[in-house]
Design a protein around this motif. Structure first.
Motif: not given
Length: 125
Positions: A13-21, A48-54, A84-91
């Motif tokens: 979930a910490k890897h949730n930006t365009r520069e680190d996805l 939108d789907e990054g940093a989580r289970d897609a 356990q899956p967690i909600a990824a922060p909005s980017t």
């Protein structure tokens, strides 16, 4: 036997930006940062789907076998089965953290636009 890096959903979930996805598909973790600009569907859907289970959205789109093979290039490890899956922060700015309605709307809107353009050129132009 090679050592496979294991990631928790919290780490992913910490890897949730365009520069680190990062993205999870079928229990495998992919660093798709370098692919963001190359994605035929545009960068927005990946972010939108990054940093989580897609897995669901990836399968729903019906990716080709070539697209599935391309994943190998970005594979960096597996998801910890105890995690356990967690909600990824909005980017995105000032947008709800739930991207499912946006993704579903996009999946409906794109075919409708294609059909409308086809009808216009076939019957009206």
């Amino acid at each position: 036997m090679s050592d496979v890096k294991i990631f928790t959903y919290e780490e992913i979930a910490k890897h949730n930006t365009r520069e680190d996805l990062y993205m999870v598909i079928s229990g495998k973790v992919y660093d798709i940062t370098a692919f963001v600009d190359e994605h035929p569907g545009g960068e927005e859907v990946l972010i939108d789907e990054g940093a989580r289970d897609a897995t669901g959205p990836f399968d729903d789109v019906g990716h080709s076998e070539d697209a599935r093979e391309l994943l190998d290039k970005y594979y960096i490890g597996d998801v910890d089965p105890a995690s356990q899956p967690i909600a990824a922060p909005s980017t995105t700015n000032n947008v709800s953290s739930s991207s499912a309605p946006q993704g579903n709307a996009l999946r409906i809107l794109v075919p409708l636009v294609i059909i409308a353009v086809w009808v216009y050129f076939r019957f009206l132009a």
